[in-house]
Design an enzyme around this catalytic site. Structure first.
Site, mmCIF file in Angstrom:
data_model
loop_
_atom_site.group_PDB
_atom_site.id
_atom_site.type_symbol
_atom_site.label_atom_id
_atom_site.label_comp_id
_atom_site.label_asym_id
_atom_site.label_seq_id
_atom_site.Cartn_x
_atom_site.Cartn_y
_atom_site.Cartn_z
ATOM 1 N N SER A 165 8.115 -2.414 11.231
ATOM 2 C CA SER A 165 9.482 -1.894 11.261
ATOM 3 C C SER A 165 9.994 -1.694 12.687
ATOM 4 O O SER A 165 11.151 -1.991 12.991
ATOM 5 C CB SER A 165 9.549 -0.570 10.507
ATOM 6 O OG SER A 165 9.105 -0.746 9.194
ATOM 7 N N HIS A 191 6.613 -5.419 3.710
ATOM 8 C CA HIS A 191 6.524 -4.354 2.705
ATOM 9 C C HIS A 191 6.823 -4.917 1.318
ATOM 10 O O HIS A 191 6.121 -4.636 0.352
ATOM 11 C CB HIS A 191 7.542 -3.245 3.000
ATOM 12 C CG HIS A 191 7.240 -2.422 4.207
ATOM 13 N ND1 HIS A 191 8.115 -2.273 5.259
ATOM 14 C CD2 HIS A 191 6.155 -1.685 4.542
ATOM 15 C CE1 HIS A 191 7.587 -1.471 6.163
ATOM 16 N NE2 HIS A 191 6.400 -1.108 5.770
ATOM 17 N N LYS A 231 13.148 12.512 10.079
ATOM 18 C CA LYS A 231 14.368 12.800 10.841
ATOM 19 C C LYS A 231 14.348 12.186 12.252
ATOM 20 O O LYS A 231 15.370 12.146 12.916
ATOM 21 C CB LYS A 231 14.679 14.289 10.858
ATOM 22 C CG LYS A 231 13.667 15.182 11.483
ATOM 23 C CD LYS A 231 14.230 16.625 11.522
ATOM 24 C CE LYS A 231 13.224 17.619 12.017
ATOM 25 N NZ LYS A 231 12.127 17.846 11.052
ATOM 26 N N ARG A 239 -2.713 -5.460 7.858
ATOM 27 C CA ARG A 239 -2.238 -6.587 8.665
ATOM 28 C C ARG A 239 -3.325 -7.180 9.539
ATOM 29 O O ARG A 239 -3.527 -8.369 9.597
ATOM 30 C CB ARG A 239 -1.058 -6.141 9.532
ATOM 31 C CG ARG A 239 0.234 -6.063 8.779
ATOM 32 C CD ARG A 239 1.261 -5.298 9.532
ATOM 33 N NE ARG A 239 0.916 -3.893 9.554
ATOM 34 C CZ ARG A 239 1.750 -2.921 9.898
ATOM 35 N NH1 ARG A 239 2.976 -3.215 10.292
ATOM 36 N NH2 ARG A 239 1.369 -1.673 9.867
HETATM 37 P P1 ADP Z 1 4.670 0.564 9.600
HETATM 38 O O1 ADP Z 1 3.179 0.612 9.402
HETATM 39 O O2 ADP Z 1 5.228 -0.789 9.860
HETATM 40 O O3 ADP Z 1 5.242 1.647 10.447
HETATM 41 P P2 ADP Z 1 5.021 1.871 7.140
HETATM 42 O O4 ADP Z 1 4.436 3.156 7.540
HETATM 43 O O5 ADP Z 1 6.321 1.968 6.418
HETATM 44 O O6 ADP Z 1 5.322 0.852 8.238
HETATM 45 O O7 ADP Z 1 3.974 1.033 6.310
HETATM 46 C C1 ADP Z 1 3.627 1.349 5.016
HETATM 47 C C2 ADP Z 1 2.546 0.454 4.535
HETATM 48 O O8 ADP Z 1 2.997 -0.892 4.533
HETATM 49 C C3 ADP Z 1 1.275 0.447 5.380
HETATM 50 O O9 ADP Z 1 0.183 0.389 4.506
HETATM 51 C C4 ADP Z 1 1.327 -0.823 6.147
HETATM 52 O O10 ADP Z 1 0.048 -1.333 6.396
HETATM 53 C C5 ADP Z 1 2.057 -1.722 5.178
HETATM 54 N N1 ADP Z 1 2.754 -2.760 5.899
HETATM 55 C C6 ADP Z 1 3.691 -2.595 6.838
HETATM 56 N N2 ADP Z 1 4.114 -3.787 7.297
HETATM 57 C C7 ADP Z 1 3.400 -4.727 6.627
HETATM 58 C C8 ADP Z 1 3.340 -6.151 6.663
HETATM 59 N N3 ADP Z 1 4.106 -6.847 7.503
HETATM 60 N N4 ADP Z 1 2.489 -6.790 5.834
HETATM 61 C C9 ADP Z 1 1.702 -6.076 5.000
HETATM 62 N N5 ADP Z 1 1.694 -4.738 4.923
HETATM 63 C C10 ADP Z 1 2.522 -4.062 5.722
#
Ligand code: ADP
Length: 162
Positions: free
Chosen positions: A127, A17, A41, A90
């Site tokens: 995550s 992120h 939540k 990704r």
């Molecule tokens: P996740 O997709 O891991 O549950 P989020 O919803 O918080 O996490 O992701 C928010 C944004 O961050 C999405 O666009 C996702 O593609 C991007 N993202 C998450 N992890 C990565 C990563 N390791 N590298 C690049 N972008 C990422």
């Protein structure tokens, strides 16, 4: 003024992120990292904890701020004069969902979505994996920024409220 958002659940934020946020901040005048509160939540961290970790890890980026939103992301974008949503891609597995969201958001409010390809160092990183590794005592120090590592350790050391 080019103002964009980096939305996500950030439960918790990872180095993947942070990589996207940093690159978005280099390309635009202002980046708002928005933590979605709709489903928060059910997560490991409260929205307030996620925001505070993100604020700490982006403290060196003057054009980055962190906010929360509830409801439709495009409404947040409309109300704040945001011109585009920046997302990380990704792998092919991200593509179908992200394309659907991007097309729907454009249809709803003519908000564009810009994709940055993931840094190959972090393309395997999400995550939920970080939470799992930390829960079972694995080393997450190279996967998340310092503030997140500290909060994860504190959370796992605390007695389970449930
Ligand atoms: P996740 O997709 O891991 O549950 P989020 O919803 O918080 O996490 O992701 C928010 C944004 O961050 C999405 O666009 C996702 O593609 C991007 N993202 C998450 N992890 C990565 C990563 N390791 N590298 C690049 N972008 C990422």
């Amino acid at each position: 003024m080019r103002r964009v958002v980096c939305p996500g659940s950030f439960d918790p934020a990872t180095n993947g992120h942070l990589d996207i946020i940093r690159r978005a901040a280099l390309l635009h005048d202002e980046v708002i990292v928005v933590v979605g509160a709709n489903l928060a939540k059910h997560g490991m961290f409260t929205v307030e904890e996620r925001v505070s970790m993100l604020q700490e890890m982006t403290a060196d980026l003057p054009n980055v701020s962190v906010e929360t939103f509830r409801g439709l992301l495009v409404e947040f974008c409309r109300s704040r004069g945001v011109s585009a949503i920046v997302k990380g891609l990704r792998a092919v597995s991200d593509f179908e969902y992200e394309m659907e969201m991007a097309q729907m958001n454009y249809r709803l409010a003519q908000v564009e979505t810009l994709f940055l390809t993931a840094n190959p160092l972090y393309s395997f990183l999400r995550s939920s994996l970080v939470r799992e590794i930390a829960t079972y005592g694995g080393d997450i120090s190279s996967l998340v920024p310092g503030p997140v590592e500290r909060c994860l350790r504190a959370k796992l050391a605390a007695p389970n409220p449930g």
